[in-house]
Structures are given as structure tokens and as C-alpha cells.
Motif scaffolding. Structure first.
Motif, PDB file in Angstrom:
ATOM      1  N   ARG A 118       0.837  -1.205   0.000  1.00  0.00           N
ATOM      2  CA  ARG A 118       0.000   0.000   0.000  1.00  0.00           C
ATOM      3  C   ARG A 118       0.873   1.258   0.000  1.00  0.00           C
ATOM      4  N   ALA A 119       1.963   1.222   0.774  1.00  0.00           N
ATOM      5  CA  ALA A 119       2.855   2.385   0.839  1.00  0.00           C
ATOM      6  C   ALA A 119       3.528   2.640  -0.503  1.00  0.00           C
ATOM      7  N   TYR A 120       3.989   1.580  -1.146  1.00  0.00           N
ATOM      8  CA  TYR A 120       4.618   1.751  -2.466  1.00  0.00           C
ATOM      9  C   TYR A 120       3.597   2.206  -3.513  1.00  0.00           C
ATOM     10  N   ALA A 121       2.375   1.724  -3.427  1.00  0.00           N
ATOM     11  CA  ALA A 121       1.344   2.175  -4.364  1.00  0.00           C
ATOM     12  C   ALA A 121       1.146   3.683  -4.242  1.00  0.00           C
ATOM     13  N   ARG A 122       1.132   4.186  -3.002  1.00  0.00           N
ATOM     14  CA  ARG A 122       1.020   5.641  -2.801  1.00  0.00           C
ATOM     15  C   ARG A 122       2.213   6.355  -3.419  1.00  0.00           C
ATOM     16  N   LYS A 123       3.401   5.815  -3.209  1.00  0.00           N
ATOM     17  CA  LYS A 123       4.616   6.445  -3.744  1.00  0.00           C
ATOM     18  C   LYS A 123       4.590   6.508  -5.261  1.00  0.00           C
ATOM     19  N   TYR A 124       4.119   5.430  -5.877  1.00  0.00           N
ATOM     20  CA  TYR A 124       4.141   5.336  -7.336  1.00  0.00           C
ATOM     21  C   TYR A 124       2.867   5.860  -8.000  1.00  0.00           C
ATOM     22  N   GLY A 125       1.899   6.320  -7.190  1.00  0.00           N
ATOM     23  CA  GLY A 125       0.651   6.818  -7.754  1.00  0.00           C
ATOM     24  C   GLY A 125      -0.229   5.714  -8.327  1.00  0.00           C
ATOM     25  N   GLU A 126      -0.159   4.539  -7.718  1.00  0.00           N
ATOM     26  CA  GLU A 126      -0.934   3.388  -8.185  1.00  0.00           C
ATOM     27  C   GLU A 126      -2.136   3.127  -7.265  1.00  0.00           C
ATOM     28  N   ASP A 127      -2.905   2.099  -7.592  1.00  0.00           N
ATOM     29  CA  ASP A 127      -4.129   1.760  -6.869  1.00  0.00           C
ATOM     30  C   ASP A 127      -3.778   1.015  -5.574  1.00  0.00           C
ATOM     31  N   GLY A 128      -3.832   1.725  -4.465  1.00  0.00           N
ATOM     32  CA  GLY A 128      -3.418   1.158  -3.182  1.00  0.00           C
ATOM     33  C   GLY A 128      -4.252  -0.029  -2.749  1.00  0.00           C
ATOM     34  N   GLU A 129      -5.540  -0.007  -3.074  1.00  0.00           N
ATOM     35  CA  GLU A 129      -6.406  -1.116  -2.676  1.00  0.00           C
ATOM     36  C   GLU A 129      -6.020  -2.390  -3.420  1.00  0.00           C
TER      37      GLU A 129
END
Length: 198
Positions: free
Chosen positions: A36-47
Motif C-alpha cells: 500500500r505504501a509503495y502504491a502511494r509512492k508510485y501513484g498506483e491503486d493502493g487497494e
């Protein structure tokens, strides 16, 4: 059947249905937090990323696949269960790609991230368990020092951790610090928030 991403409650229910071990459950939560943290960093779908992380090992306890069969037991059996539920193929491919022996290559950013955080979260957990304050105050250098100690968590391949980090395109020190930070935010759920009671 339409494809879908399970809700977190649905994913947790699967984890609890198929996995008894508290340690393995906590590992999946640690990987979820990191994804989830990496998704936020990369602008991806955290869910989507979080669910892939949470479910990546849900079948491991029942079908550990000690022979590393490419198309049976972990993770193939779990993926078959998820496919029957209609779970999105990109999540299934990510789960398959986290095991080298499935023949599924990690090509997406999500799958490369799962490979990069999987072993590292386990190693960081091992480091936390020998510290009085667990994850609180943990620094990258202490993890690096443990990585050089071949006797510590000897089953964890240092080379694999380094290679998977490089495949993701992150610098190892930054990667360790980032995953520590993600796990610290979930420390209560991981049982790693400060010293044990008593």
C-alpha cells in the motif's frame, strides 16, 4: 464471470480461513502495508496492490509446495481459488510471479514490488524481534548490519533481496528505510509495537 478486487474484509477472511499461523498472518499484513505504501509512492491503486500483498501467501500453510511444482500447491492452488472467485488477472499474475518456480515473470510494477518487499518484510520482522523496542526507532543501518551476519535469519537469501530491489529500480538503503516506515505504521497489527507486555 466479471473480474473484481476483493474487499479487505473478504481478503482477511480468506487469510483466516486458510492460515492458522499468527506469524504467517502477520507476514501477509506486513507485505500488505508495504504494498500500500509503495502504491502511494508510485501513484498506483493502493487497494489493488494491498490486496495482492495480503493474499500472496494465503494458501502457503495448506499447500507449502516444498518441491516447487510450477502448477500445483503454493501459489498456484491459491490463485486457482481466487480465479474461481473472479479476482482480477493482474492480481493473480502478481501472486504467481512472486515465486520464482511458477515460470510467471514479474513484468508489472505491482509484481516487481511484491517480490521486492516479500523477503525484506520477513527479514525486518526477524530484526525487530531481537530488539527490545521492536520496530520503534529501527534504523536502516541496523538492518544492513544484520544482513552482513550470515548466521542471522540464515534462510533469507541476501542475494535475492538485493536482486529484487534492483529489479524494482530502488536503492537498497532507501528500500529498507521505506519498508521499515510502512511496517512501523502497521506495527500494532504486526505485534511489533514496542516491547511485549510483562
Amino acid at each position: 464471470m466479471t473480474t473484481m478486487v476483493p474487499t479487505r474484509d473478504e481478503a482477511l477472511a480468506l487469510v483466516h480461513e486458510y492460515t492458522e499461523s499468527p506469524g504467517l498472518r502477520r507476514h501477509m499484513l506486513a507485505v500488505e502495508a508495504s504494498m500500500r505504501a509503495y502504491a502511494r509512492k508510485y501513484g498506483e491503486d493502493g487497494e489493488r496492490w494491498g490486496i495482492a500483498g495480503l493474499l500472496h501467501d494465503f494458501d502457503y500453510e495448506r499447500w507449502p509446495n516444498n518441491d516447487h511444482a510450477a502448477d500445483s500447491e503454493h501459489p498456484s492452488t491459491g490463485v486457482a481459488i481466487l480465479r474461481d472467485m473472479g479476482v482480477d488477472e493482474d492480481i493473480l499474475e502478481t501472486i504467481l510471479a512472486h515465486a520464482d518456480y511458477t515460470g510467471v515473470e514479474a513484468v508489472s510494477l505491482m509484481s516487481k514490488t511484491l517480490r521486492a518487499v516479500d523477503e525484506l518484510t520477513g527479514f525486518i520482522t526477524a530484526c525487530a524481534l531481537v530488539r527490545p523496542t521492536r520496530l520503534a526507532g529501527m534504523k536502516t543501518r541496523s538492518v544492513r548490519k544484520k544482513m552482513k551476519d550470515k548466521a542471522f535469519a540464515a534462510a533469507v537469501s541476501r542475494d535475492e533481496m538485493m536482486e529484487n530491489c534492483a529489479e524494482l529500480g530502488e536503492e537498497m538503503g532507501d528500500h529498507i528505510a521505506f519498508v521499515i516506515g510502512a511496517m512501523q505504521l502497521a506495527a500494532d497489527d504486526l505485534g511489533l509495537n514496542g516491547p511485549p507486555p510483562g
